[in-house]
Design a protein around this motif. Structure first.
Motif, PDB file in Angstrom:
ATOM      1  N   ASN A   1      93.815 102.860 107.185  1.00  0.00           N
ATOM      2  CA  ASN A   1      93.981 102.593 105.754  1.00  0.00           C
ATOM      3  C   ASN A   1      95.457 102.344 105.492  1.00  0.00           C
ATOM      4  O   ASN A   1      96.258 103.278 105.545  1.00  0.00           O
ATOM      5  CB  ASN A   1      93.480 103.814 104.963  1.00  0.00           C
TER       6      ASN A   1
ATOM      7  N   LYS B   1      96.765 101.551 102.727  1.00  0.00           N
ATOM      8  CA  LYS B   1      97.117 101.889 101.336  1.00  0.00           C
ATOM      9  C   LYS B   1      97.910 100.730 100.722  1.00  0.00           C
ATOM     10  O   LYS B   1      97.630  99.582 101.029  1.00  0.00           O
ATOM     11  CB  LYS B   1      97.871 103.221 101.295  1.00  0.00           C
TER      12      LYS B   1
ATOM     13  N   HIS C   1      88.095 107.376  98.156  1.00  0.00           N
ATOM     14  CA  HIS C   1      89.294 107.987  98.764  1.00  0.00           C
ATOM     15  C   HIS C   1      89.926 108.930  97.747  1.00  0.00           C
ATOM     16  O   HIS C   1      89.945 108.653  96.550  1.00  0.00           O
ATOM     17  CB  HIS C   1      90.281 106.887  99.174  1.00  0.00           C
TER      18      HIS C   1
ATOM     19  N   GLU D   1      88.037 114.078 104.606  1.00  0.00           N
ATOM     20  CA  GLU D   1      89.486 114.026 104.472  1.00  0.00           C
ATOM     21  C   GLU D   1      89.959 115.157 103.559  1.00  0.00           C
ATOM     22  O   GLU D   1      89.972 114.996 102.325  1.00  0.00           O
ATOM     23  CB  GLU D   1      89.912 112.692 103.870  1.00  0.00           C
TER      24      GLU D   1
ATOM     25  N   ALA E   1      95.594 117.563 103.646  1.00  0.00           N
ATOM     26  CA  ALA E   1      96.040 117.060 104.949  1.00  0.00           C
ATOM     27  C   ALA E   1      96.391 115.579 104.906  1.00  0.00           C
ATOM     28  O   ALA E   1      96.858 115.036 105.902  1.00  0.00           O
ATOM     29  CB  ALA E   1      94.958 117.303 106.000  1.00  0.00           C
ATOM     30  N   ILE E   2      96.181 114.928 103.767  1.00  0.00           N
ATOM     31  CA  ILE E   2      96.412 113.483 103.697  1.00  0.00           C
ATOM     32  C   ILE E   2      97.874 113.208 103.393  1.00  0.00           C
ATOM     33  O   ILE E   2      98.390 113.625 102.354  1.00  0.00           O
ATOM     34  CB  ILE E   2      95.520 112.827 102.625  1.00  0.00           C
ATOM     35  N   GLY E   3      98.527 112.529 104.310  1.00  0.00           N
ATOM     36  CA  GLY E   3      99.912 112.122 104.110  1.00  0.00           C
ATOM     37  C   GLY E   3     100.893 113.276 104.098  1.00  0.00           C
ATOM     38  O   GLY E   3     102.041 113.104 103.694  1.00  0.00           O
TER      39      GLY E   3
ATOM     40  N   GLY F   1      93.293 112.753 107.913  1.00  0.00           N
ATOM     41  CA  GLY F   1      94.326 113.666 107.405  1.00  0.00           C
ATOM     42  C   GLY F   1      95.376 113.881 108.474  1.00  0.00           C
ATOM     43  O   GLY F   1      95.200 114.719 109.348  1.00  0.00           O
ATOM     44  N   SER F   2      96.439 113.043 108.408  1.00  0.00           N
ATOM     45  CA  SER F   2      97.582 113.181 109.330  1.00  0.00           C
ATOM     46  C   SER F   2      97.180 113.067 110.801  1.00  0.00           C
ATOM     47  O   SER F   2      97.752 113.740 111.656  1.00  0.00           O
ATOM     48  CB  SER F   2      98.328 114.488 109.053  1.00  0.00           C
TER      49      SER F   2
ATOM     50  N   LEU G   1      89.780 108.337 110.192  1.00  0.00           N
ATOM     51  CA  LEU G   1      90.342 107.462 109.169  1.00  0.00           C
ATOM     52  C   LEU G   1      91.825 107.807 109.108  1.00  0.00           C
ATOM     53  O   LEU G   1      92.185 108.952 108.807  1.00  0.00           O
ATOM     54  CB  LEU G   1      89.652 107.681 107.818  1.00  0.00           C
TER      55      LEU G   1
ATOM     56  N   GLY H   1      95.827 107.018 107.987  1.00  0.00           N
ATOM     57  CA  GLY H   1      96.712 106.364 107.035  1.00  0.00           C
ATOM     58  C   GLY H   1      98.004 105.923 107.701  1.00  0.00           C
ATOM     59  O   GLY H   1      98.082 104.863 108.316  1.00  0.00           O
ATOM     60  N   GLY H   2      99.012 106.771 107.616  1.00  0.00           N
ATOM     61  CA  GLY H   2     100.352 106.413 108.088  1.00  0.00           C
ATOM     62  C   GLY H   2     100.395 105.870 109.509  1.00  0.00           C
ATOM     63  O   GLY H   2     101.108 104.896 109.795  1.00  0.00           O
TER      64      GLY H   2
HETATM   65  C1  PEP Z   1      94.221 108.363 104.559  1.00  0.00           C
HETATM   66  O1  PEP Z   1      94.886 107.566 103.928  1.00  0.00           O
HETATM   67  O2  PEP Z   1      92.998 108.332 104.462  1.00  0.00           O
HETATM   68  C2  PEP Z   1      94.909 109.319 105.425  1.00  0.00           C
HETATM   69  C3  PEP Z   1      94.174 110.172 106.101  1.00  0.00           C
HETATM   70  O3  PEP Z   1      96.278 109.273 105.479  1.00  0.00           O
HETATM   71  P1  PEP Z   1      97.232 109.977 106.570  1.00  0.00           P
HETATM   72  O4  PEP Z   1      96.652 109.682 107.938  1.00  0.00           O
HETATM   73  O5  PEP Z   1      98.569 109.328 106.381  1.00  0.00           O
HETATM   74  O6  PEP Z   1      97.232 111.437 106.278  1.00  0.00           O
END
Ligand code: PEP
Length: 251
Positions: free
Chosen positions: A13, A15, A96, A166, A170-172, A210-211, A230, A232-233
């Protein structure tokens, strides 16, 4: 035939990140998708068409990050699932936590987004997750169960739905859930899916998000009911995402 073994899916993702120059990252990911897994990148909507063209003919799919419930109409600034599909998306992220927070999306709204995704012939990635306050209060499994049931329209199958757990905390944040915490949730979700869908419940892919990064992915993918991630970063750079795909293929 309904699948009873989940697919493995590494999903990214982006974003509100990325530009035309970043398509080289998608090309590098597309060139490195290992056999035996599905791979997906969800860029900002402006990049769906260009990314789909850039990776056409490869094993990498492209997805949208959100959609409107309607197919068309007077909804300035919104995009329908049909539009995302026409641009080249095969998946849509639904619910999300950043959408639930920033755009006040409720379970009812998310359910309509999942239905819209199916109406357009695309696969929904339904995101659910608890806040830290809900976890600390001991409500994690109940909250997730409510979100799951509340966000799911009739008609889910392992082919049109992927579920992403998620945890919001833990997200971002760089704070990944402990494998034992992930296992508890994923085992519970698998049992709930069995209650709802019978044998088909075993076939839904359950992603953790989540990270996730290359260093923690192998421990997460070793868990019985974790079928992918899933991300993100760590999905923005091929050098970060490719090792995650490889860890999934090796699991
Ligand atoms: C996300 O955007 O769904 C996510 C899990 O982000 P990150 O991996 O950066 O925590």
């Amino acid at each position: 035939m309904t699948r009873t073994t989940p697919r493995k899916l590494a999903a990214g993702n982006w974003k509100m990140n990325g530009s035309m120059a970043a398509l080289d990252e998608a090309r590098a990911v597309a060139a490195a998708v290992p056999d035996g897994i599905d791979a997906l990148l969800c860029p900002p909507a402006t990049l769906i068409g260009p990314m789909a063209a850039a990776v056409e003919g490869t094993a990498l799919s492209v997805g949208g990050q959100a959609c409107h419930a309607a197919a068309s109409g007077a909804h300035t600034g919104d995009l329908s699932a049909e539009m995302l599909g026409e641009a080249g998306a095969r998946y849509v992220l639904c619910g999300h936590s950043e959408r639930r927070t920033d755009h006040e999306e409720t379970d009812d709204m998310v359910r309509d987004h999942v239905a819209a995704t199916w109406r357009a012939g695309l696969v929904a990635v339904l995101c659910i997750g608890e806040t830290l306050a809900q976890r600390d209060a001991g409500h994690t499994l109940a909250v997730l169960g409510e979100q799951l049931v509340g966000s799911l329209p009739e008609g889910a199958t392992p082919d049109n739905l992927v579920i992403a757990y998620e945890p919001v905390w833990a997200i971002g944040t760089g704070r990944v859930a402990e494998p034992a915490q992930v296992a508890e949730v994923h085992d519970d979700l698998r049992a709930r899916l069995g209650d709802i869908f019978g044998d088909a419940g075993a076939g839904f892919a359950l992603l953790y998000g989540g990270s996730v990064k290359a260093s923690n992915a192998p421990d997460l993918f070793a868990l019985a009911n974790v079928d992918g991630a899933l991300v993100g970063g760590a999905s923005l750079k091929a050098t970060d995402f490719v090792p995650i795909m490889e860890a999934l293929a090796a699991s």
